[in-house]
Design an enzyme around this catalytic site. Sequence first.
Site, PDB file in Angstrom:
ATOM      1  CB  ALA A  63       6.538  47.357 126.176  1.00 37.57           C
ATOM      2  N   GLY A 102       6.358  46.810 120.389  1.00 34.42           N
ATOM      3  CA  GLY A 102       7.782  47.061 120.271  1.00 34.42           C
ATOM      4  C   GLY A 102       8.492  46.000 119.451  1.00 34.42           C
TER       5      GLY A 102
END
Length: 675
Positions: A63, A102
């Site tokens: 992220a 992510g």
Amino acid sequence: MTSPITTSRQGDILILTSDSPPVNALSNAVRQGLAAGIEEAKSDDSIKAVIITCAGKTFFAGADITEFGKNMQEPSLPVLVDQIEALDKPVIAAVHGTALGGGCEVALASHYRIAVPSAKFGLPEVKLGILPGAGGTQRMPRVAGVEAALELATKGDPISADRAKEIGLVDRLAAEGNLLADAVAFASEVIGKPVSRSSGRPVDVDPAVFAKFRETNAKRFRGLDAPNVIVDLIEQTAGKPYAEGVQAERMGFMKLIMGSQSAALRHIFFAERKAAKIDGIAEDIQLRDIKRVGVIGAGTMGGGISMNFLSAGIPVTIVEMSQDALDRGTGTMRKNYEATAAKGRMTAEQVEGAMGLLKPTLNFDDLAECDLIIEAVYESMDVKKEVFGRLDTIAKPGAILASNTSYLNVDEIAAATSRPQDVLGLHFFSPANIMKLLEIVRGAKTADDVLATAMALSKKIKKVAVIAGVCYGFIGNRMLMPRQVEANKMLLEGATPEQIDKVHVAFGMPMGPFQMADLAGVDIGWHRDPNRIENIRDALAAEGRWGQKKSAGFYDYDEKRTPSNSPRVAELIEEWREKLKVPSHEITEEEIVVRTLYTMVNEGALILAEGMAQRASDIDVVWVYGYGWPPYRGGPMLWADSEGLAKIVAGLEKYGFEVAPLLREKAENGEKFNK
């Protein structure tokens, strides 16, 4: 603004390339670009497949940390990964570098994954006290199996592409340097075939796996919220539909991110980065060139310090006074490297490469070729001043001269030279080849470029460095002193070593003050005169109770080094209590916390007020990386903020301590150390 995602075509294949240095973090702009690319593929019939790849050093490495604590702009990552998976045309994630957090979830949502052998995959969110929040806890068990998902999500350590292929996370390995071409070939093979959606796969699991996993990792997960929530979540959703599992994942994520542990772990994450910034020094300052490092002393510290530089590919000249000491030191270094290789963390070639950069010598004059010279000799001011006086006549102009002192005055050491601007402290922690913390001690005359060079070098040797000012014990050891003093006083006032240590272990420390003393050696710093007994520690040392190495210290130890309470220590404590006429009283857990932990916070406030630490978060970094403070409590100053500074002040006053003015001021104004 130009999108970090560029689109290109190879025939009927759409290639989405992220170019968002340095690590292709999944920022809002990156997410928007990917979503637009998937939308283009959906609406254009001439596109038959999509490849998601990245320019630069790495695939999406997680992220965007600048978005932490803010509302995520649309599309959020959970929305984006569902959009990728929902496409009716095959999506191939082409991975190099690291697919973390992510980035790994983007790869999981893609229908296929191809990676170069050097790539790594991981779900490190647990290290920030949270869980993978974009389907990671639900897709990973379906793709790689429950056991692999538990390992990846609860421990946060990355795995190699080979291992990822073994567990089904990677479908195909590409040739190094040929990722895109191999991904295009792979895409061509799967065009027209039904897409394989990971969310639609069943979870195959033996329920006994969870109990066994918890039992195996009980010690590792003790006191930690995130890993335990992750295990519960994967267990509870294993037999449920994906949509239901994702809903539970979202709730688990929100619970953790709102909790104190995640706040503390994120604090340390950012604090480590802040610590690298040196107040008052320009970021573009010209650094000194360090091509060769000299180390004086081949003992435990000198050898460990040398290994840091050798492992980073920096040649080292190591000096000792006798051939025996030199051979012993270099032999220990080789053994340490070989032990690392035996665990698979180094190759035999890397061991030889590191040792090949080492120049052992008995000739002090050989240090003339070094750009940085680190003294790691006996902790005596006279000895250190003599060494630096000698160095002053040998070291070349512009060489940095550093002392690995734990307590001593760096300005006094620098004054033994004609070049105090080139002198600083580099306080490594033992074992120096393993411990991550490095206190960089800024002398009154230390030049800015010397300090900046040391900070840059610390990154090269993979240390977490903190700037400290010149005072007795710097940051870490100075704060350790009140804890140790009060712990010893409480022994005479009625507490047992076990009682005090238990409070510290329950708090989250790896060990308490007396367990630590036994491990380090009760004889460390002892004057070695068995007839001069001035305190309990002297009495123990005089009887040969030097700690674990002698199977007796503050505790007795069996052959497996398991501690038990010692009747002899109880006798010695009683003797000293009577001798000093110390009245005993019942000592509570609350008293132990105030006298050994609140006093550390108090000392931290003095350190800040004196400018011996640049910021409160630097103190937290020192204690988390150097002294075993539980990361999920964020360091002593953040912990004090969460306890409430008024409560800390009241506790200190109750037991008669003088409250640091800065601590009192902040408490009265309702302020915190970490804003």
